[in-house]
Write an enzyme that holds these catalytic residues in place. Structure first.
Site, PDB file in Angstrom:
ATOM      1  N   ARG A   1     -14.027   0.147  -2.011  1.00 58.88           N
ATOM      2  CA  ARG A   1     -13.383   0.379  -0.720  1.00 58.88           C
ATOM      3  C   ARG A   1     -13.079   1.850  -0.484  1.00 58.88           C
ATOM      4  NH1 ARG A   1      -8.987  -4.634  -0.280  1.00 58.88           N
ATOM      5  NH2 ARG A   1     -10.434  -6.289  -0.908  1.00 58.88           N
TER       6      ARG A   1
ATOM      7  N   ASP B   1       0.851  -1.181   0.000  1.00 54.22           N
ATOM      8  CA  ASP B   1       0.000   0.000   0.000  1.00 54.22           C
ATOM      9  C   ASP B   1       0.893   1.239   0.000  1.00 54.22           C
ATOM     10  OD1 ASP B   1      -2.343  -1.635   0.448  1.00 54.22           O
ATOM     11  OD2 ASP B   1      -1.643  -1.842   2.514  1.00 54.22           O
TER      12      ASP B   1
ATOM     13  N   ASP C   1      -2.048  -2.898  -4.743  1.00 53.12           N
ATOM     14  CA  ASP C   1      -2.881  -3.267  -3.602  1.00 53.12           C
ATOM     15  C   ASP C   1      -3.683  -2.035  -3.211  1.00 53.12           C
ATOM     16  OD1 ASP C   1      -3.996  -4.821  -1.624  1.00 53.12           O
ATOM     17  OD2 ASP C   1      -2.265  -4.774  -0.308  1.00 53.12           O
TER      18      ASP C   1
ATOM     19  N   ASP D   1      -4.439   1.493   3.902  1.00 58.87           N
ATOM     20  CA  ASP D   1      -5.115   0.487   4.715  1.00 58.87           C
ATOM     21  C   ASP D   1      -4.887   0.792   6.185  1.00 58.87           C
ATOM     22  OD1 ASP D   1      -6.088  -0.822   2.519  1.00 58.87           O
ATOM     23  OD2 ASP D   1      -4.797  -2.585   2.702  1.00 58.87           O
TER      24      ASP D   1
END
Length: 465
Positions: A335, A239, A278, A282
């Protein structure tokens, strides 16, 4: 004197030192006032409290009181207390990692100058383990040879999968950087940032990341998983930033994109996209007390995940408390965020969605034991996307979704979802009410305000005034 309008969706807005009630459904009372207040608002988000003038040194600014979950408890000050010996200006990846390592958890400020490329200048070849051959990897694990019933986790170290793992470990060591406690990382100038880097804020407290442009890391060695979904999938690591078990973290006025490597430019193998990205951000594994404000998240697939596993209750239950406000989410697939376990406050964000440009999935994901509050956000939809698709139910969990607007009109997002997906009914309310908010804008003012004030490079312009 302004006419006071009372409504269940009214918001309290501070404009030029005066407090007024604004009608959040139409925006007609304060849409102009909210936009006009943008300079003052951005100054306040820049780390100044009520009544203070915005400081010129971004490295010394701290999160204002009441500004989201990261302001709770001890608050978030990052490296603002650093002495002169622990203020570093860096211009390349080696200097950046060295600055992070100096002084341990002693307060430090790291100023990023220009665009820093992470890892080796020789690209993916620099990380390949001896004997690794991607063409051979494709031959060994093609569905016709390997099948689709067993993953590759038991493959030995001398197999192509084992050599891929070794290559991936080399890349991880080269492109990721661990951020210590009591650190502020801030861009100087309007083009400061990273390409191909992964900032790892793990197991520490009190970190600030601001005014930086992140081009997502490109995983050189994605793993093929034949058992992922109906037809298998390529899975990648890295990330741009991950908050892993850390507390009191403030990410503000950054820009996250795929930059020069959009998914549309990636090849396909075994009939599946060779996914080399990715997430952009996060927040996982017991992370807590995080505020994400005035950022741009653009042109990405799996963007922002809060909680990464349904089985992580031991670390995540009672934590993952996150505030997202005044962010722009544009050209994303999914997301924004997807939530598990946490009490997450999502307000005054602008979502720009066009199914003609992306394979849009959803924006707000309701996962295991989540308690999402989504209020006074603005959604701009095009390309046939319905309001019912903005929410997605992954698990049985209640949420609050009130006073949001879609293409400028008030829409009950839960009712729209339940009408379109009668077999996936969502329930309300979330069971808690956010208290940590410094300002709340009418949702009709949000697109213009966020469009002008979110992302990297904005703070320099405001502080130059």
């Amino acid at each position: 004197m302004r006419r006071v309008v009372r409504h269940r969706c009214a918001v309290r807005l501070t404009v030029a030192g005066c407090t007024a009630l604004a009608l959040a459904v139409t925006g007609s009372v304060t849409a102009g006032g909210a936009a006009a207040a943008g300079d003052a608002a951005a100054g306040k988000s820049a780390g100044t409290g009520a009544g203070e003038a915005p400081g010129k040194d971004l490295g010394r600014q701290t999160l204002p009181a009441q500004d989201g979950w990261a302001s709770s408890g001890t608050g978030t000050t990052g490296g603002a207390a650093a002495d002169s010996a622990h203020v570093h200006t860096v211009g390349n990846w080696r200097e950046f990692k060295a600055a992070l390592a100096k002084g341990g958890s002693t307060p430090k400020i790291i100023k990023v100058r220009g665009t820093i490329a992470a890892g080796s200048s020789d690209g993916c070849a620099a990380y390949e383990a001896d004997g690794y051959d991607f063409d051979q990897y494709l031959a060994d694990y093609s569905p016709e040879v390997w099948g689709r019933d067993k993953d590759l986790s038991d493959e030995p170290d001398d197999s192509q999968e084992g050599l891929r793992r070794a290559s991936a470990a080399r890349q991880a060591a080269a492109v990721t950087a661990r951020v210590p406690a009591n650190t502020t990382i801030v861009g100087t100038g309007r083009r400061a940032g990273f390409t191909g880097a992964g900032l790892r804020i793990q197991g520490v407290d009190n970190v600030i990341v601001r005014n930086l442009r992140f081009e997502s890391p490109l995983d050189c060695f994605p793993q093929w998983d034949p058992t992922d979904g109906d037809s298998g999938s390529w899975n990648s690591e890295y990330d741009s930033a991950v908050v892993h078990g850390a507390t009191h973290v403030w990410l503000d006025h950054n820009t996250f994109t795929d930059g020069r490597h959009p998914d549309s430019a990636l090849p396909s193998y075994y009939g599946r996209l060779y996914q080399q990205h990715d997430g952009e951000l996060d927040i996982v594994r017991g992370a807590d007390q995080v505020t994400v404000s005035w950022n741009v998240f653009a042109d990405h697939d799996k963007t922002l995940m809060i909680g990464n596993s349904d089985s992580a209750a031991d670390t995540d239950r009672g934590r993952l408390r996150v505030t997202l406000h005044h962010n722009l989410f544009s050209g994303l697939v999914e997301r924004a965020p997807r939530v598990r376990f946490g009490e997450v406050d999502v307000y005054n964000n602008h979502y720009v969605i066009d199914a003609r440009r992306t394979s849009y999935g959803y924006s707000l994901g309701i996962g295991k034991e989540s308690r999402l509050v989504a209020e006074r956000n603005a959604f701009t939809l095009a390309g046939g996307v319905s309001a019912g698709r903005l929410l997605k139910k992954w698990s049985e969990a209640p949420l609050t979704a009130e006073c949001n607007v879609v293409n400028g009109r008030p829409v009950d997002l839960i009712a729209a979802h339940n009408a379109e997906f009668p077999g996936q009914q969502l329930e309300s309310p979330a069971g808690w009410k956010p208290r940590l908010r410094t300002r709340v804008d009418t949702p009709n003012a949000v697109p213009r305000l966020v469009g002008r004030r979110a992302g990297a490079g904005v703070l320099d312009r405001l502080l130059d005034r």
